[in-house]
Write an enzyme that holds these catalytic residues in place. Structure first.
Site, short mmCIF file in Angstrom:
data_model
loop_
_atom_site.label_atom_id
_atom_site.label_comp_id
_atom_site.label_asym_id
_atom_site.label_seq_id
_atom_site.Cartn_x
_atom_site.Cartn_y
_atom_site.Cartn_z
N ARG A 37 60.90 43.81 44.84
CA ARG A 37 61.85 44.05 45.93
C ARG A 37 61.85 42.87 46.89
O ARG A 37 60.80 42.49 47.40
CB ARG A 37 61.44 45.32 46.71
CG ARG A 37 61.44 46.57 45.82
CD ARG A 37 60.46 47.59 46.33
NE ARG A 37 59.08 47.07 46.20
CZ ARG A 37 58.02 47.86 45.97
NH1 ARG A 37 58.21 49.15 45.89
NH2 ARG A 37 56.81 47.35 45.84
N GLY B 174 53.28 42.08 41.67
CA GLY B 174 53.11 43.38 42.33
C GLY B 174 52.39 43.22 43.66
O GLY B 174 51.59 44.06 44.07
N TYR C 280 49.20 57.15 32.61
CA TYR C 280 48.57 56.06 33.37
C TYR C 280 47.20 55.74 32.76
O TYR C 280 46.90 54.58 32.47
CB TYR C 280 48.43 56.50 34.81
CG TYR C 280 47.69 55.57 35.72
CD1 TYR C 280 46.42 55.90 36.21
CD2 TYR C 280 48.25 54.36 36.13
CE1 TYR C 280 45.75 55.05 37.06
CE2 TYR C 280 47.57 53.51 36.99
CZ TYR C 280 46.33 53.86 37.46
OH TYR C 280 45.65 53.02 38.30
N GLY D 165 52.26 46.00 46.57
CA GLY D 165 51.66 47.33 46.35
C GLY D 165 50.45 47.55 47.25
O GLY D 165 50.09 46.68 48.05
N GLN D 166 49.80 48.72 47.06
CA GLN D 166 48.66 49.07 47.94
C GLN D 166 47.55 48.02 47.82
O GLN D 166 47.06 47.50 48.82
CB GLN D 166 48.10 50.43 47.53
CG GLN D 166 46.90 50.86 48.37
CD GLN D 166 46.10 52.01 47.79
OE1 GLN D 166 46.10 52.25 46.58
NE2 GLN D 166 45.39 52.72 48.66
N LEU D 167 47.17 47.67 46.60
CA LEU D 167 46.09 46.68 46.41
C LEU D 167 46.61 45.28 46.69
O LEU D 167 45.99 44.49 47.41
CB LEU D 167 45.58 46.78 44.96
CG LEU D 167 44.53 45.76 44.53
CD1 LEU D 167 43.25 45.92 45.34
CD2 LEU D 167 44.25 45.92 43.04
N LYS E 191 45.90 52.41 30.80
CA LYS E 191 44.75 51.64 31.29
C LYS E 191 43.70 51.48 30.18
O LYS E 191 43.11 50.41 30.02
CB LYS E 191 44.13 52.31 32.52
CG LYS E 191 44.98 52.21 33.77
CD LYS E 191 45.27 50.76 34.16
CE LYS E 191 46.04 50.64 35.45
NZ LYS E 191 46.40 49.24 35.77
C1 VAH Z 1 45.98 56.86 41.09
N1 VAH Z 1 45.17 55.53 42.96
O1 VAH Z 1 45.70 57.85 41.71
C2 VAH Z 1 45.33 55.54 41.51
C3 VAH Z 1 43.96 55.39 40.89
C4 VAH Z 1 41.83 56.51 40.29
C5 VAH Z 1 43.16 56.67 40.90
O2 VAH Z 1 44.05 54.85 39.64
O3 VAH Z 1 46.75 56.87 40.16
#
Ligand code: VAH
Length: 316
Positions: free
Chosen positions: A34, A6, A140, A9-11, A144
């Site tokens: 990609r 990944g 999400y 991605g942003q990170l 996590k």
């Molecule tokens: C999101 N940027 O918004 C991520 C993050 C705490 C937010 O995990 O899903």
């Protein structure tokens, strides 16, 4: 060798660069779904890799004698709510592939990002402690929280050296806003510099824990470079940089862009933001491996407004 899953991605796009700076570009293999991402990785090796293809992952790790994996691929909070079972499947299965590989091939270290999204509506909202009730109500956040349980399980049962941070909302100028609930705080800078009015999808007083990307990168490298025995928390460390509301980041930008305008039009992401804390207690990260943030809101705003135009040249 270091493998990043990944990486586009942003990170990943910023962490991969920092890992190449630390270990040398020839030691780093950036991967993403990609092939179009390849152009950004002219300083290291790039390979197309689907995080869900465990055979391809295993082959790459074995052929390249990979010793560390940074597993950054995931579906973020807002996008996850639009496709819950896909988000759960991708976020969970891919982590388990990585943990199994680390166990079987005795990899040195694994990095996997968690998030303040593991906290839910009945978590203490102010100075949220390292250990507390966590009943996340986003896919999400559920993924996590489950991922943190699996990381601690693989550490305790198999000795896998997997390390993790509960990132706040990450703000940077090197990638466009993504599927995160905190990405309003990325988009606002683009709108300010484009001379456009900003419509915020959260209420003006929605306080959220946030962090400037350079601090997130520093925290990640500090954690990964810390001696094994000082990493005492093997679920995921609370991490804090700053907390602000849309109104506060708007005011911070307005000091530089006097005629910048904002209005508020909360959408489904407001409920996600409301389920998360206002601020985080990261004292264990400070005690165990010396964490200290460098940036506050005004320092971040000044740095982004200075650098963003060079990164995304403004449309004339
Ligand atoms: C999101 N940027 O918004 C991520 C993050 C705490 C937010 O995990 O899903």
């Amino acid at each position: 060798k270091i493998l990043i899953i990944g990486a586009a991605g942003q990170l990943g796009s910023e962490l991969t660069r920092s890992l190449a700076d630390q270990f040398g570009g020839e030691q780093v293999i950036a991967t993403d779904l990609r092939d179009s991402a390849r152009v950004a990785f002219d300083y290291c090796r790039f390979e197309v890799l689907d995080a869900m293809n465990k055979e391809a992952l295993r082959d790459l790790v074995k052929e390249e004698h990979v010793t560390q994996i940074y597993h950054l691929a995931a579906v973020l909070s807002a996008t996850g709510e639009k496709n819950p079972l896909f988000a759960w499947h991708l976020n969970m299965e891919s982590l388990l592939y990585v943990l199994e590989l680390a166990k079987d091939l005795k990899l040195d270290k694994i990095y996997w990002p968690s998030s303040i999204a593991v906290f839910g509506p009945n978590t203490p909202k102010v100075n949220t402690p390292q250990f507390c009730v966590k009943e996340p109500n986003t896919v999400y956040g559920i993924s996590k929280q489950a991922g943190e349980r699996w990381c601690e399980y693989y550490f305790q049962k198999y000795g896998v050296d997997v390390r993790s941070l509960r990132y706040p909302g990450l703000i940077g100028y090197k990638s466009l806003p993504g599927g995160g609930t905190t990405d309003y705080a990325v988009d606002i800078y683009h709108k300010a510099l484009a001379g456009e009015k900003f419509t915020c999808f959260l209420r003006e007083n929605s306080y959220l824990p946030m962090m400037y990307m350079p601090d997130a990168i520093k925290a990640t490298l500090d954690l990964m470079n810390a001696p094994r025995e000082s990493v005492k928390i093997r679920s995921s460390y609370n991490l804090s940089g700053m907390s602000f509301s849309p109104k506060e980041i708007y005011e911070s930008i307005k000091k530089h862009v006097p005629n910048f305008q904002i209005d508020y039009d909360p959408d489904f992401r407001q409920a996600i933001a409301d389920s998360w804390p206002d601020s985080i207690d990261d004292s264990r990260a400070r005690e165990d491996w010396g964490w200290r943030p460098d940036y506050d809101l005004d320092a971040m705003t000044a740095d982004i407004l200075k650098n963003l135009p060079n990164f995304f040249p403004l449309k004339k």
